[in-house]
Scaffold this motif. Structure first.
Motif, mmCIF file in Angstrom:
data_model
loop_
_atom_site.group_PDB
_atom_site.id
_atom_site.type_symbol
_atom_site.label_atom_id
_atom_site.label_comp_id
_atom_site.label_asym_id
_atom_site.label_seq_id
_atom_site.Cartn_x
_atom_site.Cartn_y
_atom_site.Cartn_z
ATOM 1 N N SER A 175 -4.664 9.879 0.578
ATOM 2 C CA SER A 175 -4.872 8.899 -0.485
ATOM 3 C C SER A 175 -4.268 7.564 -0.044
ATOM 4 C CB SER A 175 -4.214 9.368 -1.783
ATOM 5 O OG SER A 175 -4.195 8.326 -2.745
ATOM 6 N N ILE A 176 -5.021 6.468 -0.231
ATOM 7 C CA ILE A 176 -4.531 5.133 0.109
ATOM 8 C C ILE A 176 -4.746 4.230 -1.101
ATOM 9 C CG2 ILE A 176 -4.705 3.163 1.669
ATOM 10 C CD1 ILE A 176 -5.934 5.048 3.742
ATOM 11 N N THR A 177 -3.650 3.787 -1.705
ATOM 12 C CA THR A 177 -3.680 2.880 -2.845
ATOM 13 C C THR A 177 -3.127 1.537 -2.380
ATOM 14 O OG1 THR A 177 -3.214 4.754 -4.310
ATOM 15 C CG2 THR A 177 -2.959 2.544 -5.233
ATOM 16 N N ALA A 178 -3.854 0.451 -2.618
ATOM 17 C CA ALA A 178 -3.441 -0.831 -2.042
ATOM 18 C C ALA A 178 -3.711 -1.982 -2.990
ATOM 19 C CB ALA A 178 -4.162 -1.066 -0.716
ATOM 20 N N TYR A 179 -2.867 -2.987 -2.885
ATOM 21 C CA TYR A 179 -3.019 -4.242 -3.641
ATOM 22 C C TYR A 179 -2.798 -5.404 -2.681
ATOM 23 C CZ TYR A 179 -1.932 -8.138 -6.757
ATOM 24 O OH TYR A 179 -1.920 -9.357 -7.386
ATOM 25 N N GLU A 180 -3.657 -6.428 -2.778
ATOM 26 C CA GLU A 180 -3.534 -7.616 -1.932
ATOM 27 C C GLU A 180 -3.771 -8.858 -2.783
ATOM 28 O OE1 GLU A 180 -2.914 -7.834 1.406
ATOM 29 O OE2 GLU A 180 -2.776 -5.667 1.710
ATOM 30 N N SER A 239 0.848 -1.197 0.000
ATOM 31 C CA SER A 239 0.000 0.000 0.000
ATOM 32 C C SER A 239 0.878 1.239 0.000
ATOM 33 C CB SER A 239 -0.930 0.017 1.220
ATOM 34 O OG SER A 239 -0.186 0.129 2.422
ATOM 35 N N LEU A 240 0.363 2.279 -0.628
ATOM 36 C CA LEU A 240 1.018 3.581 -0.642
ATOM 37 C C LEU A 240 0.025 4.598 -0.099
ATOM 38 C CD1 LEU A 240 3.419 5.399 -1.388
ATOM 39 C CD2 LEU A 240 2.377 5.682 -3.654
ATOM 40 N N THR A 241 0.390 5.182 1.025
ATOM 41 C CA THR A 241 -0.462 6.178 1.665
ATOM 42 C C THR A 241 0.190 7.546 1.548
ATOM 43 O OG1 THR A 241 -1.314 4.560 3.248
ATOM 44 C CG2 THR A 241 -1.550 6.880 3.831
ATOM 45 N N GLY A 242 -0.590 8.505 1.092
ATOM 46 C CA GLY A 242 -0.106 9.873 1.009
ATOM 47 C C GLY A 242 -0.958 10.788 1.857
#
Length: 765
Positions: free
Chosen positions: A341-346, A327-330
């Motif tokens: 902003s929270i972009t995530a992959y699982e 995840s990338l949190t900005g």
């Protein structure tokens, strides 16, 4: 001599209630108050009388100021209570319960009697599970992330405004420890019965001053099997898994934070080996018993030794699960406004071989294989000026692709091994039933919430969320004439098609939250009306009839709640209470259709139900050296309208996993030893009254009242950098069923773990 819950756990709870009223455990640390808060500030919350900070409403607040029923636990509390995955939280939170699935993967969670006991791969459940604000959709793999924990929050009741998908019951929010701008390291090593070994360690600190910091952590957990396989002499129900997490914080300016988190793990232990219980009938419905009257299955087998930690298994289950996520949190400060902003992959890869019939014969063997892949994006804009008027707006997108290839090998013991094609009989379920399918889910939502001060003491909260879900299913089922799945998967090309189904459904809903809270200095009084939503979909079990694949509808829960949160004597005594009423409509229920000779999985809408409840918690902390905590939940949950298949009527029955009374409580003592450090002691217990695991309320699915007692004794040095402990879990050996499922002429039973005990070493720097 067996010690009953009445003389063990119940006495602990009653003692707690007598001293402290009615109860609940709360955190001693802040589970990630904000991205910018340092761990040093968080640990200050452990001091006597300091507030507990939570982020249930997406901003840092004293838990006593949030008009929501919340149970929060800090990392130290989780360690001392031996909480190793979300299932263990049921020992601390009376209103949280679960139905256990396989050893390391699936579990069904319930809050206040609301949940779905569906173990299939495409079930997301009614309790949303979040790790560092990332929603986990996969039914398998949710148990890997509870390590290196800063804290956990359990939000009770529908969270339909601020949280992602399907939270009619509530949400569990896990926070990992975050990077710090100073060096820190810690380790937790545990050894116990069944050669259990748990090692957890983390290290963090600056890479480039405050501009670039990191945190790396990992855990390893292994345990020999707790159950004897009398066929092979092996111990089964073993555990073997590890997980890693790395987090990097980049702060190029004071107003911008970028956080990259990467994690992964693997489980190679055994699948759950169940206990066998014969139904007392053969394959034609005739009575089948031993000479002494013990019920058998259709082949005349019965497990007669009354030992739940031994069985006769011709197949020893295995489970292979691997997980990966990033995840990338900005977080960007725009004056008095914060943009997040929270972009995530699982992703999860799971393979499970299961001896479903739990017997020495080949009646039913299951193989589960699923490959979920999810992507999510959340954007939030919110006020951040510290004023009384707080607002937040945002959008959320979720995509999930699930591929499965599951199978049941049915009644192989009745087939001629020398003439498989001759005895292959799909009509009577003699064969290998495969049901591969792909399910795609696209979900998006727009939401907003605001706290509006009406007077100096009275505040109104209003929130709204629009959700839209589209679910597409491509499903096939077929019989494989000569293939097999034990000991390894070996499918063949000799198949008979049964079903070929393709469907797509869309669901939309408007959920909300309205609340009023009145501040009386040390007391908060609140009332709320909220609506939660769980989207409809398609059943993910074995299907041979198109009726089973017809979509089920969305469920909706309308919750009315009034509550009280108060602290007195400089926060040395804390008492919270809430009363609630749920109007539960079109609730989703997972059931087995037993109208034919073969149990058939179905997921249906059960009409309406209603739930009344009351819960209360107290924490008394008169000094740094002593605290007492206790919690109770009273619940009355019944189906009001539920006409099932075959003419069965379940209206008026008790809801699944809805105990009428549950409690948890305990005490912590600290005995100062001067320069030699401190001696610490903890004893806690939990109790749950009887429940039913299926809506028909058949006595075979009843779980009697049960509970357990845990204890811990530790020495800690004066600098609190070293701790040595002895611990015991379920020290009186209470035994109870955690899941039940009918098979073919037998029942599959899952039990809790036996007593465990051992030693522990904790190091902190």
């Amino acid at each position: 001599m067996k010690v009953s819950i009445g003389s063990a756990a119940k006495s602990v709870l009653l003692a707690g209630c007598a001293l402290g009223g009615a109860p609940q455990v709360h955190a001693q640390t802040n589970p990630d108050a904000s991205l910018g808060q340092s761990a040093e500030e968080e640990y200050e919350n452990e001091a006597i009388g300091e507030p507990i900070i939570v982020t249930a409403q997406r901003r840092s607040q004293n838990v006593q100021d949030v008009p929501i029923a919340i149970s929060a636990f800090g990392g130290d509390t989780l360690t001392e209570a031996s909480i190793r995955d979300p299932r263990d939280l049921t020992l601390l939170v009376p209103s949280l319960s679960m139905q256990a699935g396989t050893a390391a993967s699936t579990t069904s969670l319930f809050i206040r009697g609301v949940g779905i006991g569906d173990f299939n791969s495409n079930t997301t459940g009614a309790v949303g599970v979040y790790v560092d604000d990332v929603f986990l959709g996969a039914n398998s793999g949710k148990l890997f992330n509870v390590f290196d924990s800063e804290g956990i929050e359990i939000l009770k009741g529908p969270q339909g405004t601020l949280y992602g998908r399907n939270t009619t019951a509530g949400a569990i929010r896990f926070s990992s420890r975050k990077p710090t701008d100073y060096f820190t390291a810690d380790a937790n090593i545990l050894y116990g019965r069944f050669d259990e070994f748990v090692a957890e360690a983390g290290v963090g600190g600056p890479i480039v001053g405050e501009a670039l910091t990191f945190r790396a952590a990992g855990t390893y957990h292994r345990r020999d099997g707790t159950t004897l396989n009398r066929v092979t002499g092996n111990q089964v129900n073993d555990i073997d898994r590890w997980a890693l997490r790395g987090i990097i914080d980049l702060r190029p300016t004071d107003d911008l934070l970028l956080r990259l988190s990467v994690h992964g793990g693997k489980s190679t232990g055994g699948a759950r080996q169940f206990q066998h219980r014969g139904q007392g009938v053969d394959f034609f419905g005739n009575p089948a018993t031993l000479p002494d009257g013990t019920p058998t299955d259709g082949l005349g087998y019965a497990d007669t030794d009354d030992d739940i930690f031994a069985g006769d298994y011709n197949v020893e289950g295995a489970e292979r699960i691997s997980t990966f996520g990033a995840s990338l949190t900005g977080e960007l400060q725009l004056g008095s406004v914060l943009l997040t902003s929270i972009t995530a992959y699982e992703q999860v890869n799971r393979e499970t071989l299961e001896d479903t019939d739990a017997s020495p014969a080949d009646l039913v063997v299951a193989y589960y294989e699923d490959r979920p892949r999810q992507f999510s994006q959340e954007v939030r804009l919110q006020s951040d000026d510290g004023g009384d008027f707080n607002w937040i707006i945002g959008g959320y997108y979720f995509h999930d692709e699930l591929k499965t290839d599951n199978a049941f090998d049915l009644l192989r013991s009745l087939r001629d091994p020398n003439d498989l094609l001759g005895t292959f009989d799909p009509v009577n379920s003699l064969g290998l039933l495969r049901y591969p399918y792909t399910q795609d889910t696209d979900s998006y939502a727009l939401f907003g919430q605001a706290d509006i001060p009406l007077t100096e003491r009275l505040t109104a909260t209003a929130g709204l969320r629009y959700s839209h879900d589209t679910i597409a299913m491509e499903y096939r089922s077929l019989f494989d004439a000569i293939g097999g799945i034990a000991p390894t998967k070996a499918y063949s090309d000799v198949t008979v098609p049964i079903l070929d189904f393709s469907g797509e459904e869309s669901f939309e809903d408007l959920s909300w939250r309205l609340a009023l809270n009145y501040d009386l200095d040390e007391t908060l009084v609140y009332a709320s009306f909220s609506k939660g939503y769980n989207s409809g979909g398609f059943a993910g079990g074995a299907s041979t009839d198109l009726v089973q694949l017809q979509p089920f509808g969305s469920e909706k829960l309308y919750a009315y709640e009034v509550g009280l949160k108060t602290e007195i004597l400089n926060r040395l005594v804390q008492f919270n209470a809430a009363a609630f009423y749920y109007d539960y409509r079109d609730l989703q229920v997972f059931v087995f259709d037993l109208t034919g000779p073969i149990p058939v999985q179905r997921k249906v809408n059960a009409g309406n139900a209603r739930v009344y409840g009351f819960e209360a918690d107290t924490t008394i902390r008169p000094s740094r050296n002593f605290d007492l905590f206790a919690s109770i939940t009273l619940l009355d949950g019944k189906y009001e309208e539920f006409d099932a298949f075959g003419g069965a009527a379940f209206s008026g029955n008790r809801m699944v996993n809805a105990p009428e009374f549950s409690a948890a409580g305990g005490v912590n003592f600290r005995f100062p030893l001067g320069a030699s450090g401190d001696l610490k002691a903890r004893i806690d217990g939990s109790y749950t009254s009887s429940i039913f695991l299926f809506p028909d309320n058949d006595p075979v699915s009843r779980v009697d009242d049960h509970g357990q007692v845990n204890a811990r004794l530790a020495w800690q040095n004066a600098s609190e950098s070293l701790e040595l402990a002895m611990w015991g879990k379920n020290i009186f050996g209470e035994k109870y069923i955690t899941s039940y499922a009918p098979v073919i002429t037998s029942d599959q039973l899952n039990y809790n773990d036996p007593s465990t005990y051992g030693v522990q070493l904790i190091l902190k720097y």
